[in-house]
Design a protein around this motif. Structure first.
Motif, PDB file in Angstrom:
ATOM      1  N   ALA A 196       0.829  -1.207   0.000  1.00  0.00           N
ATOM      2  CA  ALA A 196       0.000   0.000   0.000  1.00  0.00           C
ATOM      3  C   ALA A 196       0.862   1.255   0.000  1.00  0.00           C
ATOM      4  O   ALA A 196       0.567   2.233  -0.725  1.00  0.00           O
ATOM      5  N   GLU A 197       1.936   1.254   0.774  1.00  0.00           N
ATOM      6  CA  GLU A 197       2.835   2.411   0.833  1.00  0.00           C
ATOM      7  C   GLU A 197       3.564   2.610  -0.490  1.00  0.00           C
ATOM      8  O   GLU A 197       3.712   3.739  -0.971  1.00  0.00           O
ATOM      9  N   ALA A 198       4.045   1.515  -1.075  1.00  0.00           N
ATOM     10  CA  ALA A 198       4.808   1.607  -2.320  1.00  0.00           C
ATOM     11  C   ALA A 198       3.942   2.085  -3.474  1.00  0.00           C
ATOM     12  O   ALA A 198       4.394   2.875  -4.317  1.00  0.00           O
ATOM     13  N   LEU A 199       2.703   1.638  -3.535  1.00  0.00           N
ATOM     14  CA  LEU A 199       1.798   2.052  -4.616  1.00  0.00           C
ATOM     15  C   LEU A 199       1.293   3.477  -4.401  1.00  0.00           C
ATOM     16  O   LEU A 199       1.081   4.217  -5.363  1.00  0.00           O
ATOM     17  N   GLU A 200       1.108   3.857  -3.161  1.00  0.00           N
ATOM     18  CA  GLU A 200       0.624   5.215  -2.866  1.00  0.00           C
ATOM     19  C   GLU A 200       1.692   6.256  -3.162  1.00  0.00           C
ATOM     20  O   GLU A 200       1.379   7.380  -3.579  1.00  0.00           O
ATOM     21  N   ASP A 201       2.957   5.883  -2.961  1.00  0.00           N
ATOM     22  CA  ASP A 201       4.076   6.779  -3.265  1.00  0.00           C
ATOM     23  C   ASP A 201       5.282   5.930  -3.634  1.00  0.00           C
ATOM     24  O   ASP A 201       5.995   5.440  -2.758  1.00  0.00           O
ATOM     25  N   PRO A 202       5.537   5.725  -4.928  1.00  0.00           N
ATOM     26  CA  PRO A 202       6.660   4.866  -5.339  1.00  0.00           C
ATOM     27  C   PRO A 202       8.036   5.430  -4.984  1.00  0.00           C
ATOM     28  O   PRO A 202       9.043   4.749  -5.194  1.00  0.00           O
ATOM     29  N   TYR A 203       8.071   6.648  -4.440  1.00  0.00           N
ATOM     30  CA  TYR A 203       9.324   7.233  -3.952  1.00  0.00           C
ATOM     31  C   TYR A 203       9.308   7.343  -2.425  1.00  0.00           C
ATOM     32  O   TYR A 203      10.005   8.180  -1.845  1.00  0.00           O
ATOM     33  N   ASN A 204       8.541   6.486  -1.799  1.00  0.00           N
ATOM     34  CA  ASN A 204       8.560   6.367  -0.349  1.00  0.00           C
ATOM     35  C   ASN A 204      10.016   6.232   0.114  1.00  0.00           C
ATOM     36  O   ASN A 204      10.801   5.517  -0.509  1.00  0.00           O
ATOM     37  N   PRO A 205      10.414   6.916   1.202  1.00  0.00           N
ATOM     38  CA  PRO A 205      11.818   6.854   1.641  1.00  0.00           C
ATOM     39  C   PRO A 205      12.344   5.449   1.890  1.00  0.00           C
ATOM     40  O   PRO A 205      13.552   5.217   1.824  1.00  0.00           O
ATOM     41  N   ASN A 206      11.448   4.505   2.173  1.00  0.00           N
ATOM     42  CA  ASN A 206      11.895   3.132   2.414  1.00  0.00           C
ATOM     43  C   ASN A 206      12.064   2.315   1.142  1.00  0.00           C
ATOM     44  O   ASN A 206      12.442   1.139   1.209  1.00  0.00           O
ATOM     45  N   MET A 207      11.835   2.928  -0.014  1.00  0.00           N
ATOM     46  CA  MET A 207      12.013   2.227  -1.299  1.00  0.00           C
ATOM     47  C   MET A 207      13.488   2.328  -1.713  1.00  0.00           C
ATOM     48  O   MET A 207      13.863   3.086  -2.616  1.00  0.00           O
ATOM     49  N   THR A 208      14.327   1.546  -1.057  1.00  0.00           N
ATOM     50  CA  THR A 208      15.771   1.581  -1.308  1.00  0.00           C
ATOM     51  C   THR A 208      16.143   0.484  -2.302  1.00  0.00           C
ATOM     52  O   THR A 208      16.165  -0.697  -1.953  1.00  0.00           O
ATOM     53  N   LEU A 209      16.433   0.894  -3.534  1.00  0.00           N
ATOM     54  CA  LEU A 209      16.660  -0.030  -4.635  1.00  0.00           C
ATOM     55  C   LEU A 209      18.064   0.130  -5.197  1.00  0.00           C
ATOM     56  O   LEU A 209      18.589   1.254  -5.284  1.00  0.00           O
ATOM     57  N   TYR A 210      18.666  -0.992  -5.606  1.00  0.00           N
ATOM     58  CA  TYR A 210      20.028  -0.986  -6.139  1.00  0.00           C
ATOM     59  C   TYR A 210      20.090  -1.820  -7.406  1.00  0.00           C
ATOM     60  O   TYR A 210      19.292  -2.751  -7.593  1.00  0.00           O
ATOM     61  N   ALA A 211      21.060  -1.506  -8.248  1.00  0.00           N
ATOM     62  CA  ALA A 211      21.182  -2.198  -9.532  1.00  0.00           C
ATOM     63  C   ALA A 211      22.636  -2.534  -9.835  1.00  0.00           C
ATOM     64  O   ALA A 211      23.489  -1.643  -9.901  1.00  0.00           O
ATOM     65  N   GLY A 212      22.932  -3.827  -9.974  1.00  0.00           N
ATOM     66  CA  GLY A 212      24.181  -4.287 -10.559  1.00  0.00           C
ATOM     67  C   GLY A 212      25.436  -4.103  -9.746  1.00  0.00           C
ATOM     68  O   GLY A 212      26.533  -4.137 -10.312  1.00  0.00           O
ATOM     69  N   ASP A 213      25.337  -3.943  -8.411  1.00  0.00           N
ATOM     70  CA  ASP A 213      26.557  -3.667  -7.633  1.00  0.00           C
ATOM     71  C   ASP A 213      26.846  -4.724  -6.568  1.00  0.00           C
ATOM     72  O   ASP A 213      27.642  -4.503  -5.675  1.00  0.00           O
ATOM     73  N   PHE A 214      26.217  -5.907  -6.675  1.00  0.00           N
ATOM     74  CA  PHE A 214      26.404  -6.905  -5.614  1.00  0.00           C
ATOM     75  C   PHE A 214      26.629  -8.277  -6.238  1.00  0.00           C
ATOM     76  O   PHE A 214      27.705  -8.537  -6.796  1.00  0.00           O
ATOM     77  N   LEU A 215      25.657  -9.162  -6.224  1.00  0.00           N
ATOM     78  CA  LEU A 215      25.841 -10.512  -6.744  1.00  0.00           C
ATOM     79  C   LEU A 215      25.468 -10.598  -8.220  1.00  0.00           C
ATOM     80  O   LEU A 215      24.619  -9.846  -8.704  1.00  0.00           O
ATOM     81  N   LYS A 216      26.113 -11.529  -8.915  1.00  0.00           N
ATOM     82  CA  LYS A 216      25.959 -11.654 -10.372  1.00  0.00           C
ATOM     83  C   LYS A 216      25.548 -13.088 -10.716  1.00  0.00           C
ATOM     84  O   LYS A 216      26.289 -13.836 -11.347  1.00  0.00           O
TER      85      LYS A 216
END
Length: 352
Positions: A196-216
């Motif tokens: 509900a929080e993510a859909l209401e505001d997709p930039y909610n402060p808890n939406m911590t997303l990362y791309a391509g910097d850990f496991l492969k």
């Protein structure tokens, strides 16, 4: 030279205390009288079986487990691909309960749990060596933000990627351990976010997303996983994660999600089969279908004629069910399940 009796007694006591240092700063007498396996295997909180290393032939594979009760069949699937070698469990909290559990499911040389709960341990070459020597690796549940905090950009990370891409041993994870196996991942470092929080505001402060910097992991390029899926109603937040990746990164992200008591087992060709008692979901986005409204402080609107994201759902069975090809995320190679369309309408998840 003759010593007074008092001095001679002192020298004898000093020698008996074992105070002559070796290169490691520990006395040689301590090694002889008090052997400590943990000194040679840092991070180890328990091992069953033979602690000496063996080398067995392995077949690559990936297990994405949704949390809750473990799926016996998925562990047996991994053990069969390990050739019966050494199994290593890694975690940042908890205990060594997996040791006895895994050891009862198939014949292996050993099962060992490493508690890697600091960057110092994660950067210890001996810890990394234990991981590299494994013929099967499993990442336990817990808090994926700790895995990111402790393991990212360390020798432990390098060792896991070595198993995945060079040695090609089977690697799996449940819950938080599954969360970090995608090339894209949600860290939860500022706190969990619900649908509900993510859909209401997709930039909610808890939406911590990362791309391509850990496991492969193989076949997980541009894939973001989620877990406890139906049990915790996480479909909506998963959709918001993918919307953010497409909007912010220009990545046509894919999703793989497993419910509790469910495991997605991906073989060395990218073919996935689903084991357990719940369901698994495979989400495919289209680069041409950018969310209509994806901004901070406003509900996510990602409609495109009620065809924003195509989703394939497979019901698990204890014997394994369905087939899905992670190479394409499309109809070829998909069987045993059903296709659906998902979209967000003014912050509300819709499924057809």
């Amino acid at each position: 030279m003759r010593y007074p009796l008092a001095i001679l007694a002192f020298l004898l006591a000093y020698s008996a205390s074992g105070c002559s240092k070796n290169n490691g700063g520990t006395t040689s007498t301590e090694y002889a009288l008090n052997p400590d396996p943990a000194a040679k295997r840092p991070g180890s909180i328990g091992i069953v079986g033979d602690s000496s290393d063996v080398v067995t032939p392995v077949n690559g594979g990936l297990v994405l487990m949704g949390g809750g009760a473990d799926v016996d069949a998925a562990f047996k699937w991994m053990i069969s691909r390990s050739g019966g070698g050494d199994v290593v469990i890694i975690r940042a909290s908890g205990a060594d309960a997996y040791n006895s559990y895994v050891n009862t499911l198939g014949k292996v040389n050993s099962v060992e749990t490493l508690m890697i709960n600091s960057r110092a341990l994660a950067d210890d070459e001996r810890v990394a060596g234990i991981i590299r020597n494994a013929e099967m690796l499993f990442i336990a549940g817990g808090d994926q933000s700790n895995y990111m905090k402790y393991w990212k950009n360390t020798k432990t990370m390098e060792a896991i990627n070595y198993l995945l891409n060079v040695k090609k041993a089977p690697v799996g994870g449940t819950s938080a351990g599954c969360a970090i196996l995608g090339e894209l991942y949600y860290s939860g470092e500022k706190g969990s976010v619900v649908s509900a929080e993510a859909l209401e505001d997709p930039y909610n402060p808890n939406m911590t997303l990362y791309a391509g910097d850990f496991l492969k992991a193989p076949y997980m390029r541009s894939v973001l996983t989620d877990q406890h899926y139906v049990a915790r109603s996480r479909q909506g937040r998963h959709l918001a994660f993918l919307a953010r990746m497409l909007k912010d990164q220009g990545i046509g992200a894919k999703g793989v999600a497993a419910d509790e008591r469910t495991a997605v087992c991906v073989d060395e060709t990218g073919k996935a089969v689903v084991y357990g008692t719940g369901s698994a979901f495979f989400l495919a986005t289209d680069n041409n279908k950018i969310p209509e409204v994806c901004v901070g402080g406003a509900p996510l609107h990602w409609n495109h004629g009620q065809k924003a994201v195509r989703v394939y759902k497979i019901m698990a069975t204890p014997q394994g069910n369905g087939s899905f090809d992670l190479n394409s995320f499309d109809e070829p190679g998909a069987s045993g399940g059903t296709w659906h369309w998902w979209w967000s309408e003014q912050g509300k998840l819709r499924i057809n």
